[in-house]
Design a protein around this motif. Structure first.
Motif, PDB file in Angstrom:
ATOM      1  N   HIS A 103       5.691   0.114   3.842  1.00 37.61           N
ATOM      2  CA  HIS A 103       6.460  -0.897   3.115  1.00 37.61           C
ATOM      3  C   HIS A 103       7.922  -0.459   3.110  1.00 37.61           C
ATOM      4  O   HIS A 103       8.216   0.736   3.065  1.00 37.61           O
ATOM      5  CB  HIS A 103       6.009  -0.989   1.658  1.00 37.61           C
ATOM      6  CG  HIS A 103       4.653  -1.568   1.461  1.00 37.61           C
ATOM      7  ND1 HIS A 103       4.461  -2.865   1.097  1.00 37.61           N
ATOM      8  CD2 HIS A 103       3.423  -1.018   1.597  1.00 37.61           C
ATOM      9  CE1 HIS A 103       3.158  -3.097   0.993  1.00 37.61           C
ATOM     10  NE2 HIS A 103       2.512  -1.979   1.285  1.00 37.61           N
ATOM     11  N   TRP A 116      11.698  -7.679   1.429  1.00 43.19           N
ATOM     12  CA  TRP A 116      10.564  -6.755   1.431  1.00 43.19           C
ATOM     13  C   TRP A 116       9.808  -6.963   2.737  1.00 43.19           C
ATOM     14  O   TRP A 116       9.465  -8.089   3.086  1.00 43.19           O
ATOM     15  CB  TRP A 116       9.641  -7.040   0.251  1.00 43.19           C
ATOM     16  CG  TRP A 116       8.656  -5.942   0.005  1.00 43.19           C
ATOM     17  CD1 TRP A 116       7.503  -5.696   0.688  1.00 43.19           C
ATOM     18  CD2 TRP A 116       8.754  -4.916  -0.981  1.00 43.19           C
ATOM     19  NE1 TRP A 116       6.867  -4.594   0.192  1.00 43.19           N
ATOM     20  CE2 TRP A 116       7.616  -4.089  -0.833  1.00 43.19           C
ATOM     21  CE3 TRP A 116       9.687  -4.619  -1.969  1.00 43.19           C
ATOM     22  CZ2 TRP A 116       7.381  -2.991  -1.651  1.00 43.19           C
ATOM     23  CZ3 TRP A 116       9.454  -3.530  -2.775  1.00 43.19           C
ATOM     24  CH2 TRP A 116       8.316  -2.722  -2.621  1.00 43.19           C
ATOM     25  N   TYR A 118       6.525  -5.371   5.186  1.00 44.98           N
ATOM     26  CA  TYR A 118       5.382  -4.463   5.258  1.00 44.98           C
ATOM     27  C   TYR A 118       4.519  -4.799   6.466  1.00 44.98           C
ATOM     28  O   TYR A 118       4.599  -5.892   7.024  1.00 44.98           O
ATOM     29  CB  TYR A 118       4.557  -4.478   3.973  1.00 44.98           C
ATOM     30  CG  TYR A 118       3.911  -5.793   3.637  1.00 44.98           C
ATOM     31  CD1 TYR A 118       2.595  -6.051   3.997  1.00 44.98           C
ATOM     32  CD2 TYR A 118       4.616  -6.782   2.957  1.00 44.98           C
ATOM     33  CE1 TYR A 118       1.995  -7.259   3.684  1.00 44.98           C
ATOM     34  CE2 TYR A 118       4.030  -7.986   2.639  1.00 44.98           C
ATOM     35  CZ  TYR A 118       2.721  -8.224   3.010  1.00 44.98           C
ATOM     36  OH  TYR A 118       2.133  -9.424   2.705  1.00 44.98           O
ATOM     37  N   TRP A 120       0.581  -4.948   7.677  1.00 47.61           N
ATOM     38  CA  TRP A 120      -0.807  -4.983   7.228  1.00 47.61           C
ATOM     39  C   TRP A 120      -1.623  -5.724   8.267  1.00 47.61           C
ATOM     40  O   TRP A 120      -1.215  -6.806   8.722  1.00 47.61           O
ATOM     41  CB  TRP A 120      -0.899  -5.658   5.866  1.00 47.61           C
ATOM     42  CG  TRP A 120      -2.245  -5.600   5.249  1.00 47.61           C
ATOM     43  CD1 TRP A 120      -2.924  -4.483   4.866  1.00 47.61           C
ATOM     44  CD2 TRP A 120      -3.087  -6.702   4.931  1.00 47.61           C
ATOM     45  NE1 TRP A 120      -4.133  -4.823   4.317  1.00 47.61           N
ATOM     46  CE2 TRP A 120      -4.265  -6.179   4.340  1.00 47.61           C
ATOM     47  CE3 TRP A 120      -2.959  -8.066   5.065  1.00 47.61           C
ATOM     48  CZ2 TRP A 120      -5.298  -6.975   3.908  1.00 47.61           C
ATOM     49  CZ3 TRP A 120      -3.996  -8.865   4.630  1.00 47.61           C
ATOM     50  CH2 TRP A 120      -5.150  -8.328   4.058  1.00 47.61           C
TER      51      TRP A 120
END
Length: 133
Positions: A103, A116, A118, A120
């Motif tokens: 992150h 933000w 990230y 995944w």
């Protein structure tokens, strides 16, 4: 804050933040296609001294939906988590690994945008909020 006050505040469901933490009230400005739940975040609490970031959603405004900080591993997550927060002349940056996933965020103090990012399930997701301190 002493431990008795902290305990009482947690029992009452009050959000307790350190005095040095930066609290941002935010509105999502990007499309949360792949992160519907994360799109509900309306408040960030960033504590550079402790290297922690807490995200509060409109569903759970009194306690963090997600917390990013360094912690030792356990039986479910043997590697643990690591997170670092730094401030410079243009804003606040943070990066780390939580539950095995990278992150990173950047809050630009001039534009008031918090980004933000990230990874995944082999996908990169980026979200942006407009925030007021």
């Amino acid at each position: 804050m002493n431990s008795k006050r902290l305990f009482l505040a947690s029992l009452l469901g009050l959000a307790v933040t350190p005095a040095s933490a930066l609290t941002l009230r935010c509105e999502l400005i990007s499309n949360p296609i792949e992160a519907e739940r994360m799109g509900s975040v309306t408040r960030f609490v960033i504590d550079e001294a402790a290297h922690e970031v807490h995200m509060y959603s409109r569903f759970m405004p009194s306690e963090p939906e997600w917390s990013f900080r360094t912690k030792k591993g356990d039986v479910f997550d043997p590697k643990g988590d690591s997170f670092l927060v730094r401030t410079d002349a243009t804003g606040v940056f943070g990066a780390g690994v939580r539950a095995g996933f990278p992150h990173a965020f950047y809050y630009n103090t001039d534009t008031k945008n918090l980004t933000w990012t990230y990874i995944w399930k082999d996908k990169v997701t980026m979200m942006q909020w407009f925030c007021q301190a």
